[in-house]
Design an enzyme around this catalytic site. Structure first.
Site, short mmCIF file in Angstrom:
data_model
loop_
_atom_site.label_atom_id
_atom_site.label_comp_id
_atom_site.label_asym_id
_atom_site.label_seq_id
_atom_site.Cartn_x
_atom_site.Cartn_y
_atom_site.Cartn_z
N SER A 1 5.24 -3.36 18.89
CA SER A 1 5.50 -2.04 19.83
C SER A 1 4.83 -2.01 20.31
CB SER A 1 5.46 -0.92 19.44
OG SER A 1 6.70 -0.92 18.35
N HIS B 1 -0.61 -2.83 14.62
CA HIS B 1 0.87 -1.70 14.08
C HIS B 1 -0.15 -0.04 14.25
CE1 HIS B 1 1.08 -4.74 10.57
NE2 HIS B 1 2.04 -5.09 11.26
N GLY B 2 1.55 0.48 14.66
CA GLY B 2 1.77 1.96 14.83
C GLY B 2 1.14 2.38 16.55
N HIS C 1 3.65 -9.51 14.17
CA HIS C 1 3.82 -8.17 14.20
C HIS C 1 3.24 -7.51 15.25
CE1 HIS C 1 4.93 -7.91 9.34
NE2 HIS C 1 4.73 -9.47 9.92
N GLY C 2 3.61 -5.56 14.82
CA GLY C 2 3.03 -4.91 15.98
C GLY C 2 2.80 -5.50 16.99
N ASP D 1 9.56 -6.19 4.43
CA ASP D 1 8.55 -6.34 5.61
C ASP D 1 7.62 -5.75 4.48
OD1 ASP D 1 7.64 -6.19 7.73
OD2 ASP D 1 7.69 -4.10 8.09
N GLU E 1 1.37 -14.53 5.93
CA GLU E 1 1.03 -14.13 6.86
C GLU E 1 -0.89 -15.05 7.09
OE1 GLU E 1 1.10 -10.01 8.01
OE2 GLU E 1 -0.84 -9.74 9.00
N SER F 1 10.27 -1.84 4.52
CA SER F 1 8.51 -1.70 3.99
C SER F 1 8.94 -1.02 3.23
CB SER F 1 7.99 -0.81 4.84
OG SER F 1 8.22 0.13 4.79
#
Ligand code: G3H
Ligand code: 13P
Ligand code: ZN
Length: 311
Positions: free
Chosen positions: A216, A180-181, A213-214, A82, A134, A50
């Site tokens: 997790s 995200h996060g 993305h995101g 990223d 994106e 990133s």
């Protein structure tokens, strides 16, 4: 083996019904943990950097760490920027040896996103580098930007063909429910992926690699472990791993995972220091941290991505 682009990886992943893991790297232990897991599983790999990671570790150090990983593993590895925010950071990574860049114009009005993304794609393609664009916005934490839930919206399937056609991107990141996060769905909210939107996108873009993305899942046992050794993190779940596996069987060819690695690493460091309060040797607490990364990446390769044995 030299760095590769994602072109061949994505073709095989699309046809084989699996996805490639794109894991964020910031330092040596993270690079080593990820690449050791990929080597153990004989899995193709995307290491992504990133702008924040580049600021933290510097371009030169990250390049050399990845170079070392190539020598150690002999795996097909792509090095990806990223969330590139502007043309300049993409250019700098393309000129500096990356094989893939993301230009993230998702916060821009549609026509401006197209204009910026096409400019990056033209520059990259002349130099043999591939580009991810994106469309649609994810809620949650993204580099320095905090996109509020209010502004978040899903990707509009009616726009995807036009966007890909006019920009020339090689893959497309979409918003279908991931964010995200580590603070994603709050207790009471049901994490879900919009498979209906994914299917519509797939119909409009046959054989085209899609990126999530995101991704997790914010596995509760790691949050619990952090909290049991002095942390104070709220529980907030991500999209469950089995749902992501289903997406990987469809047109999703790249799945971005960072927060789950951070949680595993932080839990390991906290546990080690709590159990060894007089320890002050970084090698002693970074060793279990590196092992925790390795185990988490192996878990993702086997349960989410399905790319074990595909290198
Ligand atoms: O999507 C963002 C990645 O998790 C990288 O996070 O900007 O804190 O390096 P960062
Ligand atoms: P997570 O925060 O869910 O790991 O997402 C990482 C990511 O999308 C990096 O671009
Ligand atoms: Zn992301």
């Amino acid at each position: 083996m030299p760095l590769v682009t994602t072109e061949e990886m994505f073709k095989k992943a699309y046809d084989g019904g699996y996805a490639i893991g794109a894991f964020n790297v910031n330092n040596m232990e993270i690079v080593q943990g990820i690449t050791q897991a990929a080597k153990k599983c004989n899995a193709p790999l995307i290491l992504q950097v990133s702008p924040g990671a580049r600021k933290y570790a510097s371009h030169a150090y990250l390049m050399k760490l990845v170079e070392a990983a190539l020598i150690e593993t002999d795996l097909p590895i792509a090095l990806h920027l990223d969330h590139g925010a502007d043309f300049e950071v993409c250019k700098s990574c393309i000129d500096g040896g990356f094989t893939s860049v993301m230009i993230d114009g998702s916060h821009l009005p549609y026509e401006e996103n197209i204009e910026l993304t096409k400019r990056v794609a033209d520059y990259a393609h002349e130099r043999g580098v591939v580009v991810e664009g994106e469309l649609g916005r994810l809620s949650g934490i993204e580099d320095d930007v905090n996109v509020s839930d209010k502004d978040a919206y899903y990707t509009n399937p009616d726009q995807v063909y036009d966007f890909v056609n006019r920009t020339g991107v090689d893959s497309l990141a979409i918003a279908i429910g991931t964010s995200h996060g580590a603070y994603k769905f709050k207790p009471g909210q049901e994490p879900k992926l919009r498979f209906d939107i994914l299917k519509e996108i797939e119909d409009r873009l046959p054989n085209f690699p899609i990126v999530l993305h995101g991704a997790s899942s914010v596995i509760p046992e790691f949050v619990d472990e952090i909290n049991s050794f002095g942390g104070n993190m709220p529980h907030a779940r991500g999209i469950p791993e089995d749902m992501l596996r289903e997406a990987a069987k469809m047109s999703v060819c790249k799945i971005n995972i960072d927060s789950d690695l951070r949680l595993a690493m932080t839990a390991a460091v906290r546990k080690h220091l709590a159990e060894n309060p007089s320890d002050f040797d970084p090698r002693q607490y970074l060793k279990p941290a590196r092992e925790a990364i390795e185990q988490m990446v192996e878990r993702k390769i086997k349960t989410v991505l399905g790319c074990d044995g595909k290198a």
